[in-house]
Design a protein around this motif. Sequence first.
Motif, mmCIF file in Angstrom:
data_model
loop_
_atom_site.group_PDB
_atom_site.id
_atom_site.type_symbol
_atom_site.label_atom_id
_atom_site.label_comp_id
_atom_site.label_asym_id
_atom_site.label_seq_id
_atom_site.Cartn_x
_atom_site.Cartn_y
_atom_site.Cartn_z
ATOM 1 N N LEU A 194 1.083 -3.296 -1.496
ATOM 2 C CA LEU A 194 0.004 -4.239 -1.211
ATOM 3 C C LEU A 194 0.418 -5.159 -0.069
ATOM 4 O O LEU A 194 1.488 -5.771 -0.115
ATOM 5 N N VAL A 195 -0.423 -5.242 0.943
ATOM 6 C CA VAL A 195 -0.137 -6.076 2.115
ATOM 7 C C VAL A 195 -1.396 -6.819 2.526
ATOM 8 O O VAL A 195 -2.508 -6.456 2.142
ATOM 9 N N GLU A 196 -1.218 -7.843 3.326
ATOM 10 C CA GLU A 196 -2.340 -8.691 3.748
ATOM 11 C C GLU A 196 -3.166 -8.034 4.848
ATOM 12 O O GLU A 196 -4.348 -8.331 5.008
ATOM 13 N N PRO A 210 -2.457 2.155 5.655
ATOM 14 C CA PRO A 210 -3.050 3.491 5.784
ATOM 15 C C PRO A 210 -4.059 3.817 4.685
ATOM 16 O O PRO A 210 -4.889 4.699 4.853
ATOM 17 N N ASN A 211 -3.993 3.096 3.557
ATOM 18 C CA ASN A 211 -4.829 3.438 2.410
ATOM 19 C C ASN A 211 -5.831 2.357 2.024
ATOM 20 O O ASN A 211 -6.679 2.600 1.167
ATOM 21 N N ALA A 212 -5.740 1.186 2.634
ATOM 22 C CA ALA A 212 -6.645 0.095 2.251
ATOM 23 C C ALA A 212 -6.849 -0.839 3.432
ATOM 24 O O ALA A 212 -5.877 -1.302 4.037
ATOM 25 N N LYS A 213 -8.108 -1.117 3.724
ATOM 26 C CA LYS A 213 -8.399 -1.983 4.872
ATOM 27 C C LYS A 213 -8.177 -3.462 4.554
ATOM 28 O O LYS A 213 -7.928 -4.264 5.454
ATOM 29 N N GLU A 247 -9.302 -4.136 -1.364
ATOM 30 C CA GLU A 247 -9.335 -2.688 -1.505
ATOM 31 C C GLU A 247 -8.034 -2.185 -2.142
ATOM 32 O O GLU A 247 -8.046 -1.275 -2.979
ATOM 33 N N GLY A 248 -6.920 -2.768 -1.720
ATOM 34 C CA GLY A 248 -5.637 -2.365 -2.284
ATOM 35 C C GLY A 248 -5.570 -2.636 -3.776
ATOM 36 O O GLY A 248 -5.118 -1.787 -4.560
ATOM 37 N N LEU A 249 -6.005 -3.815 -4.185
ATOM 38 C CA LEU A 249 -6.002 -4.155 -5.612
ATOM 39 C C LEU A 249 -6.957 -3.260 -6.402
ATOM 40 O O LEU A 249 -6.649 -2.858 -7.526
ATOM 41 N N ALA A 250 -8.102 -2.948 -5.813
ATOM 42 C CA ALA A 250 -9.053 -2.061 -6.492
ATOM 43 C C ALA A 250 -8.461 -0.665 -6.665
ATOM 44 O O ALA A 250 -8.647 -0.018 -7.708
ATOM 45 N N ALA A 283 -1.448 -11.213 -11.724
ATOM 46 C CA ALA A 283 -2.454 -11.275 -12.790
ATOM 47 C C ALA A 283 -2.865 -9.874 -13.227
ATOM 48 O O ALA A 283 -3.058 -9.613 -14.421
ATOM 49 N N LEU A 284 -2.987 -8.957 -12.258
ATOM 50 C CA LEU A 284 -3.339 -7.580 -12.594
ATOM 51 C C LEU A 284 -2.208 -6.911 -13.372
ATOM 52 O O LEU A 284 -2.460 -6.183 -14.346
#
Length: 452
Positions: free
Chosen positions: A154-156, A160-163, A167-170, A207-208
Amino acid sequence: MHEHADMLILGGTILTMDDQGTIIHHGGIAVRHGELLYVGTEEEARRRFQAPETLRADSCLLIPGLINAHTHAPMTVYRGLADDLPLDVWLKEYIWPAEGRTVNPHMVYWGTLLAADEMIRAGTTLFVDMYFFEDDIGRAASDAGMRALLGEALVEFPSPNAKTPAEGLAYVRASLERWAGHPLVRPILQPHSTYACSPDLLMRSKALADEFGVPWLIHCCETRQEIEDVRRQTGKPPVALLDSLGILDSHVIFAHGVHLTEEEIALLGERGVSIVHCPESNMKLASGVAPVPRLLQAGVNVAFGTDGAASNNDLSLWGDMRTAAMLHKVASGDPTVLPARQVFWMATRGAAKAFGLDDRLGSLEAGKRADVVMIDLCRPNLIPMYEPYSHLVYALHPSDVRTVIIEGRLVMRDWEILTFDEEEVFCKIGEMAEELGRQWGRDTDWRKAMGQ
């Protein structure tokens, strides 16, 4: 009447890694439904159990599977692409540009299978991965018959997989639901670092993790530059930042933990945070020497990780164990620090404890999962054997690993991988390497290199 078992492993010496440090000569193990049904003597195993499959372990050492507590499995594709560079140059000028051109589900699947091949052959039965398209990494691990804890990085910024971070958390939430109940694969939360994630993303990811009851791992305090960058960004160094956000607890794991103050070490001990020590990667990138002896003295649990094959450059935990045992002796001037038995405990029990798996993995005890590694002792580097822990840490080569069982299933028997086609993996990686080599002006004709 005999009790039914799926498999018997008879003969050899069992290094149980239980709390008493029990070593059983002329051992016997019974496996049923992926569980260790019995761990004891061969005589008693023969008397009590029958099974359709029996493995002889004569002249072998039976040990729990190793746990690689921090790696980036698909980065086998970048092995040797960029070496002998500082971390920031290595990342920004070589690895990140290469990833921007090549990272996709196809690449991570086959790169992970190559990593699984290497890790299985070295006796690793579980790896903790942080990368992108982690569902495809999980698919590769499952196909290989390996355990994996998946951590979508997860990045800000766009990955390559989340804009977006949302989106990354989802993606991670969907992955947690998708893999629920799988016997080998389990997603966890892995925000990349305090310099690549905002405080909001760090808190939302924790939290997730708490919602699903899974561990939370982050790169932390790997370099002095990282600490200064985070201090400029947030006004606090990484450990203080995470503590101020209420994140630090016994479900948190730091990858690296190289640059820690005495106050921070004490805090980590109080909070129950674990550290994954990656000595070979830290040495190669000149990141520094993690204060492992002081961490252990403060009650901090420590495990081992190889990091990725682009910065190590192999995925054998034996090398990291041996390096750590000797590095901390010379760094401290004390030949008694990190003795072999403690080092091996860190690679098994310590790693299992870090991820809340010590009731299932890390030792060979009845009721735990059947992850068993057979070491062939009829090797010139392992004869004679006075002390098994010494041999494991100081003398063993990955090629001494003969047979590997994960969840009661043979994944390698007598040095033959049974769960996937190695040649197909080599061909797929070779094709990727040729394309990557053309982009970087490198000769990567893998067929020519292999004499084909």
